[in-house]
Structure formats: structure tokens, C-alpha cells
Motif scaffolding. Structure first.
Motif, mmCIF file in Angstrom:
data_model
loop_
_atom_site.group_PDB
_atom_site.id
_atom_site.type_symbol
_atom_site.label_atom_id
_atom_site.label_comp_id
_atom_site.label_asym_id
_atom_site.label_seq_id
_atom_site.Cartn_x
_atom_site.Cartn_y
_atom_site.Cartn_z
ATOM 1 N N PRO A 298 0.658 -1.043 -0.405
ATOM 2 C CA PRO A 298 -0.105 0.030 0.007
ATOM 3 C C PRO A 298 0.587 1.796 0.156
ATOM 4 O O PRO A 298 0.584 2.345 -0.542
ATOM 5 C CB PRO A 298 -0.646 0.002 0.915
ATOM 6 C CG PRO A 298 -0.739 -1.626 1.407
ATOM 7 C CD PRO A 298 0.437 -1.986 1.213
ATOM 8 N N LEU A 299 2.063 1.062 1.184
ATOM 9 C CA LEU A 299 2.824 2.441 0.890
ATOM 10 C C LEU A 299 3.226 2.681 -0.666
ATOM 11 O O LEU A 299 3.226 3.982 -1.319
ATOM 12 C CB LEU A 299 3.868 1.940 1.457
ATOM 13 C CG LEU A 299 5.124 3.165 2.091
ATOM 14 C CD1 LEU A 299 4.361 4.269 2.645
ATOM 15 C CD2 LEU A 299 6.394 2.803 3.193
ATOM 16 N N HIS A 300 3.818 1.474 -1.338
ATOM 17 C CA HIS A 300 3.552 1.835 -2.750
ATOM 18 C C HIS A 300 3.082 2.200 -3.842
ATOM 19 O O HIS A 300 3.766 2.870 -4.950
ATOM 20 C CB HIS A 300 4.426 0.643 -3.524
ATOM 21 C CG HIS A 300 5.772 -0.230 -3.812
ATOM 22 N ND1 HIS A 300 5.878 -0.821 -3.222
ATOM 23 C CD2 HIS A 300 7.298 0.477 -2.964
ATOM 24 C CE1 HIS A 300 7.387 -1.107 -2.834
ATOM 25 N NE2 HIS A 300 8.639 -0.602 -2.988
ATOM 26 N N HIS A 301 1.930 2.196 -3.599
ATOM 27 C CA HIS A 301 0.632 2.191 -4.391
ATOM 28 C C HIS A 301 -0.086 3.709 -3.723
ATOM 29 O O HIS A 301 0.489 4.432 -5.037
ATOM 30 C CB HIS A 301 -0.948 1.675 -3.928
ATOM 31 C CG HIS A 301 -0.703 0.071 -5.127
ATOM 32 N ND1 HIS A 301 -0.913 0.001 -5.648
ATOM 33 C CD2 HIS A 301 -0.519 -1.116 -4.165
ATOM 34 C CE1 HIS A 301 -0.809 -1.440 -5.766
ATOM 35 N NE2 HIS A 301 -1.192 -1.947 -5.335
ATOM 36 N N LEU A 302 0.152 4.233 -2.579
ATOM 37 C CA LEU A 302 -0.148 5.747 -2.319
ATOM 38 C C LEU A 302 1.391 6.310 -3.066
ATOM 39 O O LEU A 302 0.805 7.560 -3.291
ATOM 40 C CB LEU A 302 -0.124 5.639 -0.541
ATOM 41 C CG LEU A 302 -1.135 5.038 -0.216
ATOM 42 C CD1 LEU A 302 -1.279 4.990 0.877
ATOM 43 C CD2 LEU A 302 -2.542 5.923 -0.689
ATOM 44 N N LEU A 303 2.518 6.454 -2.959
ATOM 45 C CA LEU A 303 3.412 7.210 -2.985
ATOM 46 C C LEU A 303 3.289 7.389 -4.579
ATOM 47 O O LEU A 303 3.217 8.254 -5.205
ATOM 48 C CB LEU A 303 4.765 5.833 -2.469
ATOM 49 C CG LEU A 303 6.179 6.910 -3.209
ATOM 50 C CD1 LEU A 303 5.780 7.952 -1.768
ATOM 51 C CD2 LEU A 303 7.179 6.283 -3.137
ATOM 52 N N MET A 304 3.402 6.099 -5.455
ATOM 53 C CA MET A 304 3.541 6.258 -7.062
ATOM 54 C C MET A 304 2.250 6.950 -7.941
ATOM 55 O O MET A 304 2.438 7.429 -8.332
ATOM 56 C CB MET A 304 4.026 4.716 -7.508
ATOM 57 C CG MET A 304 4.969 3.727 -7.237
ATOM 58 S SD MET A 304 6.834 4.943 -7.307
ATOM 59 C CE MET A 304 7.111 4.817 -8.936
ATOM 60 N N LYS A 305 1.147 6.254 -6.480
ATOM 61 C CA LYS A 305 -0.294 8.011 -7.720
ATOM 62 C C LYS A 305 0.200 9.577 -7.136
ATOM 63 O O LYS A 305 -0.601 9.506 -8.378
ATOM 64 C CB LYS A 305 -1.282 6.591 -6.400
ATOM 65 C CG LYS A 305 -2.642 7.652 -6.488
ATOM 66 C CD LYS A 305 -3.410 7.162 -7.954
ATOM 67 C CE LYS A 305 -4.642 7.688 -7.952
ATOM 68 N NZ LYS A 305 -5.944 7.343 -8.623
ATOM 69 N N GLU A 306 1.162 9.302 -6.011
ATOM 70 C CA GLU A 306 1.059 10.728 -5.797
ATOM 71 C C GLU A 306 2.393 11.150 -6.899
ATOM 72 O O GLU A 306 1.506 11.752 -7.419
ATOM 73 C CB GLU A 306 1.402 11.141 -4.617
ATOM 74 C CG GLU A 306 1.572 13.006 -4.241
ATOM 75 C CD GLU A 306 0.083 12.637 -3.839
ATOM 76 O OE1 GLU A 306 -0.640 12.172 -3.625
ATOM 77 O OE2 GLU A 306 0.313 14.170 -4.162
ATOM 78 N N LEU A 307 3.385 10.299 -6.890
ATOM 79 C CA LEU A 307 4.830 10.775 -7.960
ATOM 80 C C LEU A 307 3.821 10.888 -9.017
ATOM 81 O O LEU A 307 4.435 12.079 -9.834
ATOM 82 C CB LEU A 307 5.578 9.893 -7.549
ATOM 83 C CG LEU A 307 6.978 10.238 -7.840
ATOM 84 C CD1 LEU A 307 7.618 11.776 -7.266
ATOM 85 C CD2 LEU A 307 8.198 8.938 -7.783
ATOM 86 N N ALA A 308 3.055 9.571 -9.868
ATOM 87 C CA ALA A 308 2.994 9.580 -11.217
ATOM 88 C C ALA A 308 4.094 9.641 -12.377
ATOM 89 O O ALA A 308 4.013 10.627 -13.112
ATOM 90 C CB ALA A 308 1.990 11.087 -11.429
#
Ligand code: ZN
Ligand code: ZN
Ligand code: FE
Length: 755
Positions: A298-308
Motif C-alpha cells: 500500500p505504501l508503494h501504491h500511495l507513493l506512486m499514485k502521488e508521484l505519477a
């Protein structure tokens, strides 16, 4: 993995009474209802079981009616059955949890440690068995009433989810500076980390099985900075993408590669890079492939969604050492590499690296078996005294036999460093205590200097176990036999860089006939000297010089003068002339190196296997049937350059593959300015042709390809195609890497057959 709750749910849906219980060797279901209900129930078991579970077999029998037919229950375990503990592997975030963390109406919206029975950490947080929360690194987090309710509800996706957590009761995030100063917490920590990444900072992220180093993959300056700080010149970096679409933008994917990317194991997948890929050149220089992966926590998902945008994602370690798993250890060891640390307070019990796969002609091929795969057992045709196999020295794993199964540890990496040696020991203690096995047989390599061999001698004394030392290349072939459950004899091609042969020379270009724990060397490469020994691994030009020296003629001096300085060359020729510090080898890896150096591709390696990889890549898309002259001799052609100490053993070698005519033709092609692509393709064809020639002479229908050289896709494809066309059945490592990660399995297999 939520199998019993699944059974409970579908039994209730079909209004059945009875129970489900864990038996160690499987689960037992007693269900009672009318014929239609039972039929529907049985078909649901096969058609809609949890995606991360596998049904190996399903047996159905009629039983007398139950005494209590009021309801359907989950029983914990059958105390009469032999219960073999099972250690689950870490699982990538499931779709339901992904939906929850991005839905503002959900209780776990934005929570980076969300998980359920279908996903989340397992092996990396288990301290001891049986697997329940009190024996994981979640023990310090008391469940809040909300989580408690879910944990106890058989109809909930989080029923008995051991690492269950929420913002109220679970782990939390912190962003800290290398000196330990806390900059932000929770969502602010995540947002600040994203901002830092955007301005090209390097972030050390505490992941699932260890620390990872992240930097934006589009900024050449930032990627170069990471290379400098990590002291990693050119070895390719993997890239973490925000989405499958983003992968497609940079890579040419096929359906199997895409299904691997989104699988619960979420490995790094080696995929063909697009020429137009908008990535910094330093991500994977001079390499047509890219190691791509998708978020799996979930940490990857949240980080990568934000960073895009894609980021380089590489293990948080100092080269050759295991990954950091502990916050303070990371600050100390990665303090000079990372600008900021995004950490949390859920302890990681053991390092579990990202797994690496590629899709070959027969499906997935693991290149590194770790997160998502280890330590799931494989079937193993043996039920005798327990065998502990300690593997080799590089890319190591250890293996332990159980009843008709074998457990292979996660990739442990290289054992040269003190940390590597410590991890090997800890892993042995881990797996033997998990399964409460005291090994009766210890299997290890022949090489006396391997850390694993030395530990083998020590453990054999401690456990009062017998020790079996197994030649490296026999183990390579045996690993593939074990994986594919081959019986009868096989002809195994064991081609790699280095492994000690029983004659004390370095083997690596071997054709071994293997059967029932024994082997015979059917054919081998004509040996050549390596000036300076181990140094030749780093300098392909030394392999080339050793090769040329064996067939010396004055014209070779020109080439040698160009590649070595005026002080180096006389010293190396001296070594070769006197046969001191110039061990003999029949290594295929070194032959690849030598060809790569001779045609000017690479003289010095920046990472292991670079010269051979670049030789493979040079032939990319080159389609030709041309090849070089093949010479196989029944009796070795002894020249004055072959030192006497191998004479003894040559008597037992029936076939010698002489590379001399091939090398002379390559030198001629190179002088005639043939492109490297043509020479490389002809060289690969030569190897395929000679494999087929030897296979026909030996005439055994089952052929095994093993050893690090077969990480070369072109080689595996050419050799297997040629052999299959000639009617042979060809096997190679798929569930287990073809490199030295397979040695422990092979050792265990040979030992089991000897017993
Ligand atoms: Zn989940
Ligand atoms: Zn909670
Ligand atoms: Fe090897």
C-alpha cells in the motif's frame, strides 16, 4: 491465505452443515446437504478459491450423516493429523485493499499498512511458528476494537489476517533525515517524500522485505548521482512504475509479462525496452531490457499514485552485502547514499529481496527467487533422513528436505562479506527451527574456501550429521532434474563461470551424464589458462590472452599490446609462460568473456557477467545460420602450453571440444571488420551446433540446460531449438534460477539419490 473462511462462506451460501479443518497435509471438509447444494458447493471450491491459493488435489468421498447438523463451523486444526507447519510467502496488495486505500469513504483510506488474508507481509515478519500475530513482528501492536471485530468475523476478508492493522492501532510512517531528525509523520511524511523525489533527491524507503533506494528514473543527473553514491557503475537498475500503462510506455510487453507484473508475487520482470522509452540512459545502459515492476505494498501504491512517474528502485544495500532491514542500521549504512528516509515501525524480521523473472519460450523463468515465492515448498521425491544443503558462494540459497517436499530459502546473495556469512547462518537456524528439523545429512560444495562449505563442516559436527560434498556442476544439472522430476539418466549441459571440479581445475563448460546421484563427464571445453586467476573474472581481456597464449602466434602480439599496458603485458606473459598463477579452466563463461574481449566489445567488467551479456545483446535481431568450424576430438590435443597436471584426468574425458578453429575464424572475421552482431550470432550458432553434435554422440533422450550461461536468452533459445529439432526433450530451470541460486536444490537432490 483465507482458504478456510472461503469454504465457510460458500458452505453457508449453500446452506450446508458440517465443518472445515486444517490437517497440515491439506484441509478436510465434511459437508451435509441435498445433492444440488453439494454439487454447487464442490464446483465453487474449484472455480472460485482465493486467487493466491492452489489446489493440488481434491478427493471426494461419501460419509455417514453428521451428528450435529445445525450449522457449518471452522475448526482450528486436527490434533491427530501430522501437522506440517507452513510458512506463507509475502503477497502483493490485493485489488480489494487497493480499492480501500484510494476510497475516501473507506476506513483505511490512505493507510499505507492495509492488508487482509489475501495480501500483505508474511515470511518477512514471522519470528516463529505457528503463524499467528503473537509470533510476528506485529506482536507489539494491540488490535483496536475495529480490527478485532474484523479479525474474529469468519465472513470478513480480514478473518484471522495476522498482520491486520489500521490507522488507530497499526504501524505509522515517518520521514527522517540521515542524522535521525524527524521531518514529518504519516500522510505529511509521504507527501514530503514525494516532493523530495520530484526534486531528484534519493529516498531510502523501508519496503516489505528490506530497504529500497528510490530516485526519479527520468532524470539522468539524479540516476547518475545514485550510481556514484552507491558505487554501482553500470549494473542495470530496476524501475518501479506507477501503473501498467506506464510500463507499456517504456517496454514492449506481452500477455505473460503483464500477468507476471500484476501477479500476487509482483516480481521484477525483465522486458524489452522501447527505444523511445523516456528514461534516463543511466538506468540500464547498453541493455535492450528493463527490469520493470509495479507497486506491491500500500505504501508503494500511495507513493506512486502521488508521484505519477517511474522511479529507479534498487535494493538498499552496500554492493555485495545483504539489504538493510532495520531503521538504525539503514541510517548508518545508507546515510551517505540517501538524502531522506521514509520509514515505519513494523520490524522486518529477515531480508527478502524482490524476485526477478523473465518470460521464456516455456513460460516464467525465475532469475532470482525471493519475495512472493520463498519459502514455499516444492515437491521433492524423497522421504528419508533430512538433508540440509548449503549451496555455493554467489547468489546463494539454502535448502531443507521435508517429507516429499523441499524448502528453498529466499535468495541470500553473495557470502563473501561478514554480513553475507551471518545471513547464511541465520537462515539455517530459521528454517531448521521453523520445521523443527535436526538435519542428518549436510550437503555442500567441493570448494574448500566457500563460506557455505566451511559452515557445512561446522554444522556436520554440531548436528553429528554426515557431510556430503557435491561437485558444483553436478549440482547444477541435478537442480533441473529435481525441478522437473526427471527419472532415468540425463545429459546435462552445465555452463557457467566458475565451479571447482574434482580434478582441482575450474570447470564450467561441461556435458555431464547424470543418474542416481552419480555423474560422468561426457565432454568438456578444451582447457585454457587464466592469467592471474580470479582477476580474469573482472577482466575479460585476461581470458582472451589465456586463450591466445594456448595457440600463440606472433600476430597475436598486436592485439595484446593494444589491450594491456607496457608493464602489464610482460608480467602476464611471464605468468602464462611459467604456468604460475594461471589456473586452467574449461569455463564457458570465460569463453564468452574471451570472445567479447577479442572482438572489442568489453575488456573490463563493471559488474559480473557484463562482457558476456553485451556479447549476447550484440547479436540482438541478427538472424543467420552461419557458424564457425566445429572440432571435437576423442583424445586431447596436448600442446606445450597445457600444464601437465591435467594429464591424469584427461584419460577419463572422452570428448574435448576444441575452440581453436572457432577462435582463429573469429579473429579473422574481426580483422575483416565483420560487425560484432554477425560474429556474436555465429558464435551462438556454434554453441548450439556443438551441443547437438555432443548430444547425438552421447545419445540420451533427456537433456538438461543449467548454469549461469543459460541466463542468456539467445543461447537457451538456440540450443534448445536445435536439440528439440533433433528429437531430444530439453529442460531448464523455471521455478528455480539457472544460476547458482539452484545449487542448494541440486545438492539436496544428489544427496537424496546417494542415500
Ligand atoms: Zn488485501
Ligand atoms: Zn485497528
Ligand atoms: Fe555455477
Amino acid at each position: 491465505m483465507g482458504f478456510r473462511p472461503f469454504i465457510y462462506r460458500i458452505a453457508r451460501e449453500n446452506r450446508l452443515s458440517g465443518f472445515v479443518l486444517n490437517r497440515g497435509d491439506g484441509i478436510r471438509i465434511e459437508a451435509e446437504g441435498n445433492a444440488d447444494q453439494l454439487e454447487a458447493f464442490i464446483s465453487l471450491i474449484s472455480s472460485s478459491h482465493p486467487p493466491q491459493s492452489t489446489i493440488n488435489s481434491l478427493t471426494i468421498e461419501d460419509l455417514p450423516p453428521l451428528k450435529d447438523r445445525s450449522e457449518f463451523l471452522i475448526h482450528s486444526s486436527d490434533s491427530n493429523a501430522l501437522v506440517r507447519p507452513s510458512i506463507p510467502a509475502d503477497l502483493g496488495t490485493c485489488l480489494e485493499c487497493q480499492t480501500e486505500i484510494f476510497d475516501s469513504k473507506e476506513y483505511r483510506f490512505g493507510y499505507p499498512f492495509t492488508n487482509c488474508t489475501h495480501c500483505g507481509p508474511r515470511y518477512s515478519i514471522i519470528n516463529n511458528l505457528p503463524y499467528d500475530r503473537a509470533r510476528t513482528s506485529m506482536q507489539g501492536f494491540a488490535l483496536c476494537p475495529h480490527c478485532q471485530k474484523e479479525y474474529q468475523n469468519p465472513l470478513d476478508r480480514r478473518f484471522h489476517a495476522q498482520p491486520i492493522a489500521c490507522p488507530q492501532c497499526g504501524p505509522s510512517l515517518q520521514l527522517i533525515e540521515p542524522d535521525g531528525t524527524i521531518l514529518a509523520k504519516n500522510q505529511q511524511a509521504l507527501l514530503k517524500a514525494v516532493s523530495a523525489l520530484r526534486v531528484s533527491n534519493i529516498i531510502a524507503l523501508k519496503g516489505l522485505g528490506g530497504f529500497q533506494l528510490l530516485v526519479v528514473a527520468t532524470c539522468e543527473k539524479a540516476v547518475k548521482q545514485l550510481r556514484t553514491r552507491k558505487n554501482r557503475e553500470a549494473k542495470p537498475f530496476a524501475v518501479l512504475f506507477p501503473s501498467l500503462d506506464a510500463v507499456r510506455e517504456c517496454c514492449i510487453t506481452n500477455a505473460q509479462e503483464e500477468s507476471a507484473l500484476i501477479s500476487t508475487q509482483s516480481p521484477i520482470v525483465l522486458i524489452r525496452k522501447r527505444l523511445s522509452a523516456p528514461l534516463a540512459p543511466s538506468v540500464s545502459p547498453a541493455n535492450p531490457q528493463l527490469g520493470a515492476m509495479l507497486p506491491y505494498t500500500p505504501l508503494h501504491h500511495l507513493l506512486m499514485k502521488e508521484l505519477a512517474q517511474p522511479v529507479v528502485c534498487t535494493s538498499g544495500n552496500i554492493s555485495q552485502e545483504p539489504m538493510c532491514i532495520d531503521n538504525s542500521e539503514a541510517l548508518e549504512r545508507l546515510g551517505t547514499i540517501a538524502d531522506l528516509f521514509l520509514v515505519h515501525d513494523r520490524p522486518i524480521v529477515r531480508p527478502v529481496d524482490d524476485s526477478i523473472i523473465k518470460v521464456g519460450p516455456k513460460g516464467w523463468e525465475l532469475q532470482r527467487r525471493a519475495r512472493g515465492f520463498a519459502p514455499l515448498p516444492l515437491p521433492f521425491p524423497y522421504s528419508g533422513p533430512s538433508i540440509l544443503a548449503l549451496g555455493g558462494q554467489q547468489k546463494n540459497t539454502v535448502a531443507l528436505t521435508l517429507e516429499k517436499q523441499i524448502v528453498i530459502s529466499q535468495h541470500l546473495g553473495d557470502l563473501e562479506s561478514a554480513q553475507g556469512a551471518a545471513l547464511l547462518k541465520k537462515t539455517v537456524i530459521d528454517i531448521t527451527s521453523f520445521y523443527q528439523v535436526s538435519p542428518q545429512i549436510i550437503a555442500c560444495d567441493l570448494h574448500p574456501d566457500y563460506t557455505s562449505t566451511q559452515l557445512g563442516f561446522q554444522l556436520a559436527q554440531e548436528y553429528k550429521a554426515s557431510l556430503i560434498q557435491i561437485p558444483h556442476h553436478q549440482a547444477h544439472v541435478a537442480a533441473v532434474m529435481a525441478e522437473h522430476q526427471l527419472t532415468g539418466n540425463v545429459l546435462g549441459l552445465a555452463w557457467d563461470g566458475t565451479g571447482l571440479g574434482p580434478d582441482n581445475t575450474i570447470w564450467g563448460g561441461e556435458f555431464l551424464v547424470c543418474q542416481q546421484g552419480e555423474y560422468q563427464r561426457a565432454a568438456t571445453l578444451r582447457p585454457f589458462p587464466l592469467p592471474g586467476g580470479e582477476a580474469a573474472i573482472r577482466e575479460p581481456r585476461r581470458s582472451a590472452l589465456g586463450l591466445l597464449h594456448s595457440i600463440w602466434e606472433p600476430s597475436f602480439f598486436d592485439w595484446a599490446q593494444k589491450q594491456f599496458s607496457s608493464s602489464e603485458l610482460p608480467a602476464l606473459l611471464q605468468i602464462l609462460n611459467h604456468q604460475i598463477c594461471a589456473p586452467l579452466t574449461s569455463s564457458m563463461g570465460r569463453l564468452f568473456d574471451a570472445v567479447s574481449a577479442l572482438i572489442g566489445i568489453r575488456q573490463k567488467n563493471q559488474f559480473e557477467g557484463q562482457a558476456a551479456m553485451e556479447l549476447e545483446f550484440a547479436a540482438e535481431d541478427m538472424d543467420t545460420t552461419d557458424t564457425y568450424t566445429m572440432l571435437v576430438t576423442k583424445s586431447i590435443k596436448l600442446t606445450k602450453h597445457l600444464p601437465g597436471h591435467c594429464l591424469e584426468n584427461t584419460k577419463t574425458i572422452p570428448i574435448i571440444i576444441d575452440w581453436e578453429p572457432m577462435i582463429r575464424e573469429i579473429i579473422q572475421d574481426s580483422a575483416d571488420n565483420f560487425p560484432a552482431a554477425v560474429i556474436s550470432a555465429k558464435f551462438h550458432n556454434w554453441l548450439a551446433k556443438l551441443s547437438c553434435e555432443i548430444a547425438k554422440q552421447v545419445n540420451i533422450p533427456q537433456i538438461v540446460l543449467s548454469g549461469g550461461c543459460f541466463q542468456n536468452t539467445r543461447l537457451t533459445r538456440m540450443v534448445s531449438r536445435k536439440l528439440e529439432e533433433a528429437g531430444f526433450a530439453v529442460y531448464w530451470g523455471q521455478a528455480i534460477p539457472t544460476n547458482d541460486g539452484a545449487i542448494s536444490l541440486g545438492q539436496a537432490f544428489v544427496a537424496s539419490q546417494k542415500i
